[in-house]
Design a protein around this motif. Structure first.
Motif, PDB file in Angstrom:
ATOM      1  N   TYR A  70       0.804  -1.222   0.000  1.00 31.03           N
ATOM      2  CA  TYR A  70       0.000   0.000   0.000  1.00 31.03           C
ATOM      3  C   TYR A  70       0.842   1.279   0.000  1.00 31.03           C
ATOM      4  O   TYR A  70       0.292   2.379   0.110  1.00 31.03           O
ATOM      5  CB  TYR A  70      -0.964  -0.002   1.192  1.00 31.03           C
ATOM      6  CG  TYR A  70      -2.088  -0.993   1.027  1.00 31.03           C
ATOM      7  CD1 TYR A  70      -3.194  -0.702   0.242  1.00 31.03           C
ATOM      8  CD2 TYR A  70      -2.023  -2.248   1.630  1.00 31.03           C
ATOM      9  CE1 TYR A  70      -4.213  -1.617   0.066  1.00 31.03           C
ATOM     10  CE2 TYR A  70      -3.046  -3.168   1.466  1.00 31.03           C
ATOM     11  CZ  TYR A  70      -4.134  -2.846   0.680  1.00 31.03           C
ATOM     12  OH  TYR A  70      -5.148  -3.771   0.512  1.00 31.03           O
ATOM     13  N   GLU A  72       2.691   4.577  -1.008  1.00 33.85           N
ATOM     14  CA  GLU A  72       2.390   5.601  -2.002  1.00 33.85           C
ATOM     15  C   GLU A  72       3.692   6.171  -2.552  1.00 33.85           C
ATOM     16  O   GLU A  72       4.681   6.293  -1.817  1.00 33.85           O
ATOM     17  CB  GLU A  72       1.565   6.725  -1.377  1.00 33.85           C
ATOM     18  CG  GLU A  72       0.187   6.277  -0.936  1.00 33.85           C
ATOM     19  CD  GLU A  72      -0.542   7.346  -0.134  1.00 33.85           C
ATOM     20  OE1 GLU A  72      -1.587   7.832  -0.608  1.00 33.85           O
ATOM     21  OE2 GLU A  72      -0.067   7.688   0.961  1.00 33.85           O
ATOM     22  N   HIS A  91       5.832   0.702  -6.952  1.00 35.33           N
ATOM     23  CA  HIS A  91       4.572   0.962  -6.264  1.00 35.33           C
ATOM     24  C   HIS A  91       3.431   0.233  -6.965  1.00 35.33           C
ATOM     25  O   HIS A  91       3.283   0.313  -8.186  1.00 35.33           O
ATOM     26  CB  HIS A  91       4.289   2.463  -6.191  1.00 35.33           C
ATOM     27  CG  HIS A  91       5.213   3.185  -5.272  1.00 35.33           C
ATOM     28  ND1 HIS A  91       6.392   3.741  -5.705  1.00 35.33           N
ATOM     29  CD2 HIS A  91       5.154   3.405  -3.931  1.00 35.33           C
ATOM     30  CE1 HIS A  91       7.012   4.292  -4.678  1.00 35.33           C
ATOM     31  NE2 HIS A  91       6.294   4.094  -3.603  1.00 35.33           N
ATOM     32  N   VAL A  94      -3.238  -0.602  -6.061  1.00 37.59           N
ATOM     33  CA  VAL A  94      -3.904  -1.428  -5.047  1.00 37.59           C
ATOM     34  C   VAL A  94      -5.319  -1.830  -5.443  1.00 37.59           C
ATOM     35  O   VAL A  94      -5.984  -2.553  -4.692  1.00 37.59           O
ATOM     36  CB  VAL A  94      -3.922  -0.720  -3.680  1.00 37.59           C
ATOM     37  CG1 VAL A  94      -2.499  -0.412  -3.227  1.00 37.59           C
ATOM     38  CG2 VAL A  94      -4.755   0.553  -3.728  1.00 37.59           C
ATOM     39  N   GLU A  95      -5.779  -1.370  -6.606  1.00 37.15           N
ATOM     40  CA  GLU A  95      -7.099  -1.790  -7.087  1.00 37.15           C
ATOM     41  C   GLU A  95      -7.013  -2.591  -8.388  1.00 37.15           C
ATOM     42  O   GLU A  95      -8.031  -2.996  -8.933  1.00 37.15           O
ATOM     43  CB  GLU A  95      -7.998  -0.567  -7.265  1.00 37.15           C
ATOM     44  CG  GLU A  95      -8.298   0.145  -5.946  1.00 37.15           C
ATOM     45  CD  GLU A  95      -9.251   1.312  -6.101  1.00 37.15           C
ATOM     46  OE1 GLU A  95      -9.424   1.765  -7.257  1.00 37.15           O
ATOM     47  OE2 GLU A  95      -9.809   1.768  -5.096  1.00 37.15           O
ATOM     48  N   TYR A 103      -0.849  -9.605  -3.901  1.00 39.02           N
ATOM     49  CA  TYR A 103      -0.948  -9.368  -2.460  1.00 39.02           C
ATOM     50  C   TYR A 103      -1.598 -10.552  -1.766  1.00 39.02           C
ATOM     51  O   TYR A 103      -1.100 -11.036  -0.739  1.00 39.02           O
ATOM     52  CB  TYR A 103      -1.747  -8.098  -2.224  1.00 39.02           C
ATOM     53  CG  TYR A 103      -1.725  -7.599  -0.797  1.00 39.02           C
ATOM     54  CD1 TYR A 103      -0.532  -7.396  -0.123  1.00 39.02           C
ATOM     55  CD2 TYR A 103      -2.916  -7.311  -0.130  1.00 39.02           C
ATOM     56  CE1 TYR A 103      -0.508  -6.917   1.184  1.00 39.02           C
ATOM     57  CE2 TYR A 103      -2.905  -6.825   1.173  1.00 39.02           C
ATOM     58  CZ  TYR A 103      -1.702  -6.637   1.821  1.00 39.02           C
ATOM     59  OH  TYR A 103      -1.693  -6.165   3.105  1.00 39.02           O
ATOM     60  N   TYR A 122       3.375   2.264   6.486  1.00 36.27           N
ATOM     61  CA  TYR A 122       1.934   2.502   6.373  1.00 36.27           C
ATOM     62  C   TYR A 122       1.466   3.620   7.300  1.00 36.27           C
ATOM     63  O   TYR A 122       0.404   4.203   7.087  1.00 36.27           O
ATOM     64  CB  TYR A 122       1.156   1.227   6.681  1.00 36.27           C
ATOM     65  CG  TYR A 122       1.266   0.127   5.650  1.00 36.27           C
ATOM     66  CD1 TYR A 122       1.800   0.364   4.388  1.00 36.27           C
ATOM     67  CD2 TYR A 122       0.829  -1.167   5.935  1.00 36.27           C
ATOM     68  CE1 TYR A 122       1.894  -0.650   3.448  1.00 36.27           C
ATOM     69  CE2 TYR A 122       0.914  -2.179   4.996  1.00 36.27           C
ATOM     70  CZ  TYR A 122       1.448  -1.929   3.755  1.00 36.27           C
ATOM     71  OH  TYR A 122       1.531  -2.937   2.820  1.00 36.27           O
ATOM     72  N   LEU A 125       0.756   6.912   5.396  1.00 34.93           N
ATOM     73  CA  LEU A 125      -0.181   6.943   4.275  1.00 34.93           C
ATOM     74  C   LEU A 125      -1.167   8.099   4.380  1.00 34.93           C
ATOM     75  O   LEU A 125      -1.484   8.581   5.466  1.00 34.93           O
ATOM     76  CB  LEU A 125      -0.954   5.622   4.201  1.00 34.93           C
ATOM     77  CG  LEU A 125      -0.129   4.356   3.931  1.00 34.93           C
ATOM     78  CD1 LEU A 125      -1.039   3.133   3.928  1.00 34.93           C
ATOM     79  CD2 LEU A 125       0.645   4.472   2.630  1.00 34.93           C
ATOM     80  N   ARG A 129      -5.517   6.833   0.796  1.00 37.99           N
ATOM     81  CA  ARG A 129      -5.017   5.465   0.695  1.00 37.99           C
ATOM     82  C   ARG A 129      -5.574   4.606   1.832  1.00 37.99           C
ATOM     83  O   ARG A 129      -5.943   3.443   1.618  1.00 37.99           O
ATOM     84  CB  ARG A 129      -3.486   5.458   0.749  1.00 37.99           C
ATOM     85  CG  ARG A 129      -2.886   4.067   0.644  1.00 37.99           C
ATOM     86  CD  ARG A 129      -3.052   3.499  -0.758  1.00 37.99           C
ATOM     87  NE  ARG A 129      -1.827   3.673  -1.515  1.00 37.99           N
ATOM     88  CZ  ARG A 129      -1.725   3.567  -2.840  1.00 37.99           C
ATOM     89  NH1 ARG A 129      -2.806   3.289  -3.544  1.00 37.99           N
ATOM     90  NH2 ARG A 129      -0.574   3.747  -3.447  1.00 37.99           N
ATOM     91  N   GLN A 132      -8.883   3.356   0.980  1.00 42.27           N
ATOM     92  CA  GLN A 132      -8.870   2.177   0.113  1.00 42.27           C
ATOM     93  C   GLN A 132      -8.654   0.909   0.927  1.00 42.27           C
ATOM     94  O   GLN A 132      -9.269  -0.127   0.646  1.00 42.27           O
ATOM     95  CB  GLN A 132      -7.768   2.327  -0.941  1.00 42.27           C
ATOM     96  CG  GLN A 132      -8.026   3.418  -1.967  1.00 42.27           C
ATOM     97  CD  GLN A 132      -6.850   3.609  -2.917  1.00 42.27           C
ATOM     98  OE1 GLN A 132      -5.739   3.926  -2.493  1.00 42.27           O
ATOM     99  NE2 GLN A 132      -7.097   3.399  -4.197  1.00 42.27           N
ATOM    100  N   ILE A 133      -7.798   0.988   1.935  1.00 38.75           N
ATOM    101  CA  ILE A 133      -7.575  -0.164   2.803  1.00 38.75           C
ATOM    102  C   ILE A 133      -8.862  -0.519   3.549  1.00 38.75           C
ATOM    103  O   ILE A 133      -9.243  -1.696   3.637  1.00 38.75           O
ATOM    104  CB  ILE A 133      -6.427   0.131   3.799  1.00 38.75           C
ATOM    105  CG1 ILE A 133      -5.103   0.306   3.045  1.00 38.75           C
ATOM    106  CG2 ILE A 133      -6.309  -0.980   4.837  1.00 38.75           C
ATOM    107  CD1 ILE A 133      -3.942   0.736   3.929  1.00 38.75           C
TER     108      ILE A 133
END
Length: 291
Positions: A70, A72, A91, A94-95, A103, A122, A125, A129, A132-133
């Motif tokens: 994750y 950035e 990087h 993540v989608e 992952y 993390y 972040l 972001r 999104q997690i």
């Protein structure tokens, strides 16, 4: 980096390229997000936590401690003065389905055990972001360990210089160079605990986050381990009988912090430390004085 370390890094990049190529094709990889994350802080006993939880029979952690899925993109770390350069990490999107499968594949051996991702960066972040997690893992449990940010910054520099240049390099650098490194925005960000707390609590409920202190890990690691087990719903007895009582690990080589460096870091972090004292009802005055 020295040649041996550079070779290891190149090997990791090649292996990750192969893993990503596999993930693009392996559409059968099942969805498997971690159940908990340790988000940092960097140089705040996260390696201790990894070594302590790894042998626990109810826990699964990837062999490589930090996954950085994750992360950035940002200018990460030290400047180029003195030919001390930081590598730029690849990087992930993540989608993107193939990257997500990569992952998920990191936790393929978890089975019914709790899976964890321990990646200290993390904590830096953005709220976007972290959102999104939360969207992908709404029930995620989060562990955040706070260390004196003044000592954390100096420890981070010592470890980075030692890793890339060897034990004696730091002693040869000018005070100007040292100040530039420790006051770098990305270095200061890693010790900005109020920002991290605000960002993560903007997306996750406070009862999903366990805050710990590096001071307590050093003073009474078994008590901190019990807190972690209670928070994650793990057997503390299993933790103490499975070899999960690691001592201090991943220490940076000792080197005294120059007074001017301490003064600059203390001046920067003093307002944040006062915020933390109010937030946690804990006296942190010793963070502002030389030990």
């Amino acid at each position: 980096m020295n040649p041996k370390q550079s070779a290891r890094y190149r090997k990791r990049l090649v292996l990750r390229s192969f893993d990503l190529a596999f993930a693009r094709l392996a559409t059968w990889i099942p969805e498997r997000f971690p159940d908990f994350m340790c988000i940092g802080a960097p140089r705040a006993a996260t390696t201790w936590l990894h070594k302590t939880l790894s042998p626990h029979p109810q826990v699964f952690l990837p062999k490589r401690k930090e996954i950085h899925f994750y992360d950035e993109p940002r200018n990460d770390g030290l400047s180029n003065r003195g030919d001390l350069r930081w590598r730029e990490n690849f990087h992930f999107d993540v989608e993107r389905p193939a990257h997500l499968r990569w992952y998920w594949h990191q936790f393929r051996g978890a089975g019914g055990r709790l899976a964890g991702d321990i990646t200290p960066l993390y904590s830096t972040l953005s709220v976007q972001r972290i959102g999104q997690i939360r969207k992908q893992m709404p029930a995620l449990r989060i562990i955040y360990i706070l260390r004196n940010p003044v000592e954390r910054a100096w420890s981070g520099l010592r470890k980075s210089v030692w890793y890339q240049k060897g034990n004696d390099y730091l002693d040869s650098m000018s005070l100007e160079w040292l100040l530039e490194q420790v006051m770098h925005p990305d270095v200061l960000l890693r010790g900005n605990y109020p920002r991290a707390i605000s960002s993560w609590e903007a997306e996750f409920a406070t009862d999903q986050i366990l805050y710990l202190f590096h001071d307590d890990v050093e003073a009474d690691p078994s008590s901190v381990l019990r807190q972690v087990c209670d928070f994650l719903g793990l057997s503390y007895a299993a933790a103490t009988t499975s070899g999960g009582q690691a001592g201090r690990v991943n220490s940076a080589p000792e080197s005294p912090m120059p007074a001017a460096v301490r003064e600059a870091l203390t001046g920067h972090y003093a307002p944040q430390i006062r915020q933390l004292e109010i937030r946690f009802g804990r006296d942190l005055a010793h963070w502002l004085v030389e030990p």
